[in-house]
Design a protein around this motif. Structure first.
Motif, PDB file in Angstrom:
ATOM      1  N   ALA A   1       0.829  -1.485  -0.049  1.00 38.36           N
ATOM      2  CA  ALA A   1       0.026  -0.011   0.094  1.00 38.36           C
ATOM      3  C   ALA A   1       0.893   1.279  -0.045  1.00 38.36           C
ATOM      4  CB  ALA A   1      -0.897   0.126   1.268  1.00 38.36           C
ATOM      5  N   GLU A   2       2.072   1.030   0.637  1.00 37.76           N
ATOM      6  CA  GLU A   2       2.943   2.322   0.888  1.00 37.76           C
ATOM      7  C   GLU A   2       3.539   2.459  -0.566  1.00 37.76           C
ATOM      8  OE1 GLU A   2       6.597   3.971   3.448  1.00 37.76           O
ATOM      9  OE2 GLU A   2       6.115   1.665   3.448  1.00 37.76           O
ATOM     10  N   SER A   3       3.843   1.452  -1.229  1.00 37.71           N
ATOM     11  CA  SER A   3       4.531   1.757  -2.589  1.00 37.71           C
ATOM     12  C   SER A   3       3.670   2.203  -3.637  1.00 37.71           C
ATOM     13  CB  SER A   3       5.166   0.309  -3.088  1.00 37.71           C
ATOM     14  OG  SER A   3       3.871  -0.711  -3.300  1.00 37.71           O
ATOM     15  N   LEU A   4       2.297   1.881  -3.352  1.00 36.10           N
ATOM     16  CA  LEU A   4       1.138   2.682  -4.339  1.00 36.10           C
ATOM     17  C   LEU A   4       0.905   4.054  -4.130  1.00 36.10           C
ATOM     18  CD1 LEU A   4      -1.045  -0.512  -4.444  1.00 36.10           C
ATOM     19  CD2 LEU A   4       0.261   0.238  -6.450  1.00 36.10           C
ATOM     20  N   GLY A   5       1.570   4.671  -2.926  1.00 38.44           N
ATOM     21  CA  GLY A   5       1.373   6.135  -2.590  1.00 38.44           C
ATOM     22  C   GLY A   5       0.433   6.466  -1.477  1.00 38.44           C
ATOM     23  N   CYS A   6       0.080   5.387  -0.763  1.00 37.82           N
ATOM     24  CA  CYS A   6      -0.838   5.403   0.209  1.00 37.82           C
ATOM     25  C   CYS A   6      -0.045   5.981   1.688  1.00 37.82           C
ATOM     26  CB  CYS A   6      -1.585   4.443   0.817  1.00 37.82           C
ATOM     27  SG  CYS A   6      -2.545   3.461  -0.440  1.00 37.82           S
ATOM     28  N   SER A   7      -0.727   7.174   2.229  1.00 40.83           N
ATOM     29  CA  SER A   7      -0.243   7.785   3.415  1.00 40.83           C
ATOM     30  C   SER A   7      -0.407   7.008   4.465  1.00 40.83           C
ATOM     31  CB  SER A   7      -0.984   9.081   3.613  1.00 40.83           C
ATOM     32  OG  SER A   7      -2.167   8.833   4.049  1.00 40.83           O
ATOM     33  N   THR A   8       0.249   7.257   5.575  1.00 44.86           N
ATOM     34  CA  THR A   8       0.009   6.350   6.946  1.00 44.86           C
ATOM     35  C   THR A   8      -1.232   6.258   7.158  1.00 44.86           C
ATOM     36  OG1 THR A   8       2.187   6.882   7.861  1.00 44.86           O
ATOM     37  CG2 THR A   8       0.970   6.174   9.067  1.00 44.86           C
ATOM     38  N   VAL A   9      -2.088   7.456   7.229  1.00 44.57           N
ATOM     39  CA  VAL A   9      -3.474   7.233   7.784  1.00 44.57           C
ATOM     40  C   VAL A   9      -4.224   5.960   6.651  1.00 44.57           C
ATOM     41  CG1 VAL A   9      -5.617   8.880   7.935  1.00 44.57           C
ATOM     42  CG2 VAL A   9      -3.289   9.607   8.809  1.00 44.57           C
TER      43      VAL A   9
END
Length: 551
Positions: free
Chosen positions: A180-188
């Motif tokens: 999810a992080e690699s797809l550009g999702c923020s921590t929230v």
């Protein structure tokens, strides 16, 4: 052939004997409450007690108040527990091992002790209230009412959500988070869209436990509710009040509680089954070191929440060494409070707590292991009924169980009211479902082939159970027993109804001393209970070999 029948008979007799115990001590008392709720004084059957409750605002408004308090407390506890579990699982927080212990300790004491401690801090004459009034030249009204009840319940209940969610996060595959992080999702976004959906069943289960615990607690709203009267306070006053008590009306109130908790339980089961995900933590979540403002905010939030949660225990321990005059403290150091509680007439309160708790735990462990073995290894229609019956106390609030026991066992041939036996049995019944569930999980991890191998080598089935199965379960069972012991000695809701002057326990003594405004004695009793819980928790860590508690 005779040997096979003998083996079969042993387990059949055990199943029937345990079933008989639950019929006597669970089904019969609850059935009696249902009967009394529709039985009029003249012997006729009527639903007028329920009509009385729902037709008068004075009565039904207490139920509305309870739902308001419980929903608000559950939501705050769920949010706090989720955030704390995520922060401590994902970020390296200094002293996290000790913070975890402090969080668990804050959960171990009864909520009313937190209420009493917060009165000392934020009451009309509380330490913090006096400081705020002096600094801002104000006249704050204190912690009393809706907001105060929610504050106490939330700070005391979020550790339960924390323990459940922390366990779920431990089993979460972190590769999903990284994707999810690699797809550009923020921590929230990652927390809200990936982690929360995966742990929703766990979050619901822990929130339900918080809901049921808060909903059935009367000690906190009794102490700080003042004009804000909740349903458990009404139930207690109708059954145990000094004036205008009505046993049949109290029975009707108990039925209303049972119906509400049953609906909640099955709703949670339904939602949990619909939203269950299977997870395999090939790459478990590991705490990462962060820097900058994120690190400061994470540390600040965690430390602040833990401080607020543990503050009641610190307050209680501190005030136990202060001299009291009536309901106020002089500020002078003294050991008189401890001298008071170890006087011959008071020391039995402490010994009762330990003796009753140990007796209940022995029964809980023996019956829990047997029931879990029967329901897992000896599945049948009979053991299925037994498995269902053993879950009833999990749903029924302690106050309802206490009232049902007094109804059921106040005359011959089972005249138990006023004895230590009825207190021990109630404690045992209250904690049984938790031990059964943990024991069932342990047995599920033991391969039946181990037992089959022993039997093929000539061992009997009973001998295999005693010599092989039980020892393999023992470490997990002992860990569960220690945690059950901690919750047993903190039990108030059923004990306050069943106790007499000879069977008073620590929680009952603390509550009665607070009601009498003997705050010094209450603080000393609370300190003994807190120290006992902490030592038991350290023993749990030693036995389990774990550094944290996650469910």
């Amino acid at each position: 052939m005779n040997t096979a029948k003998k083996k079969l008979n042993i387990w059949l007799v055990l199943a029937l004997a345990i079933l008989a115990l639950f019929l006597i001590f669970v089904v019969y008392p609850i059935g009696l409450i249902l009967y009394k709720s529709i039985l009029m004084e003249d012997g006729t059957i009527s639903f007028s007690y329920f009509t009385k409750f729902f037709s008068k605002k004075f009565y039904w408004s207490t139920l509305v108040n309870s739902f308001k308090v419980t929903i608000a407390s559950t939501l705050v506890s769920a949010v706090l527990g989720l955030i704390m579990a995520y922060l401590l699982r994902s970020i390296k927080i200094k002293g996290s091992k000790y913070l975890n212990i402090l969080i668990v300790i804050s959960y171990l004491s009864p909520p009313f002790i937190g209420a009493y401690a917060w009165v000392q801090l934020l009451g009309r004459n509380g330490v913090i209230t006096r400081i705020l009034n002096s600094v801002f030249n104000a006249k704050l009204g204190g912690i009393y009412g809706f907001a105060g009840i929610v504050l106490v319940f939330s700070l005391q209940s979020f550790p339960l959500v924390y323990m459940y969610v922390s366990g779920a996060l431990k089993n979460l595959d972190n590769s999903l988070n990284e994707a999810a992080e690699s797809l550009g999702c923020s921590t929230v976004q990652r927390v809200w869209k990936v982690i929360v959906p995966l742990i929703t069943p766990t979050l619901l289960a822990s929130s339900l436990l918080v809901f049921m615990r808060v909903f059935s607690d009367f000690g906190t709203p009794m102490l700080i509710g003042e004009g804000y009267k909740t349903f458990p306070v009404l139930l207690y006053s109708q059954f145990m009040g000094e004036v205008s008590t009505d046993a049949h009306y109290a029975a009707a109130l108990c039925v209303i509680v049972i119906v509400i908790t049953l609906v909640l339980f099955f709703l949670q089961k339904y939602i949990g089954n619909r939203l269950t995900y299977s997870m395999s933590a090939l790459k478990p979540m590991e705490p990462q070191k962060v820097t900058g403002i994120r690190n400061v905010l994470a540390h600040g939030f965690v430390y602040l929440v833990v401080l607020a949660a543990i503050l009641p225990q610190l307050t209680v321990i501190t005030t136990s060494f202060l001299e009291t005059r009536g309901a106020s403290y002089t500020g002078q150091f003294t050991l008189q409070n401890y001298k008071n509680i170890i006087m011959p007439k008071n020391i039995s309160t402490i010994t009762n707590t330990y003796l009753f708790g140990l007796a209940a735990i022995i029964l809980v462990v023996i019956l829990g292991v047997l029931i879990s073995y029967l329901t897992v290894r000896k599945r049948s229609f009979l053991t299925s009924i037994l498995d269902t019956l053993t879950m009833f106390p999990y749903i029924i609030p302690g106050s309802v169980l206490g009232i049902s026991f007094l109804y059921a066992f106040n005359k011959k041939p089972l005249l138990l009211s006023g004895t230590a036996i009825i207190v021990i049995i109630s404690l045992c019944i209250r904690r049984m479902p938790y031990t059964i569930r943990s024991s069932t999980a342990i047995i599920g991890q033991i391969s039946p082939s181990v037992e089959e191998a022993a039997i093929s080598l000539g061992s009997t089935e009973v001998k295999t159970f005693v010599k092989i199965t039980v020892p393999m379960m023992m470490a997990g069972v002992l860990s569960g027993a220690i945690m059950s012991w901690i919750t047993l000695i903190s039990e108030l809701s059923s004990s306050i109804i069943l106790y007499t002057s000879k069977t008073q326990t620590l929680t009952v003594a603390i509550y009665t001393e607070v009601i009498r405004s003997n705050f010094g004695n209450a603080a000393a009793y609370s300190t003994v209970l807190t120290i006992t819980s902490v030592l038991s928790l350290l023993l749990f860590f030693k036995v389990s070999g774990s550094e944290d508690i996650s469910v």
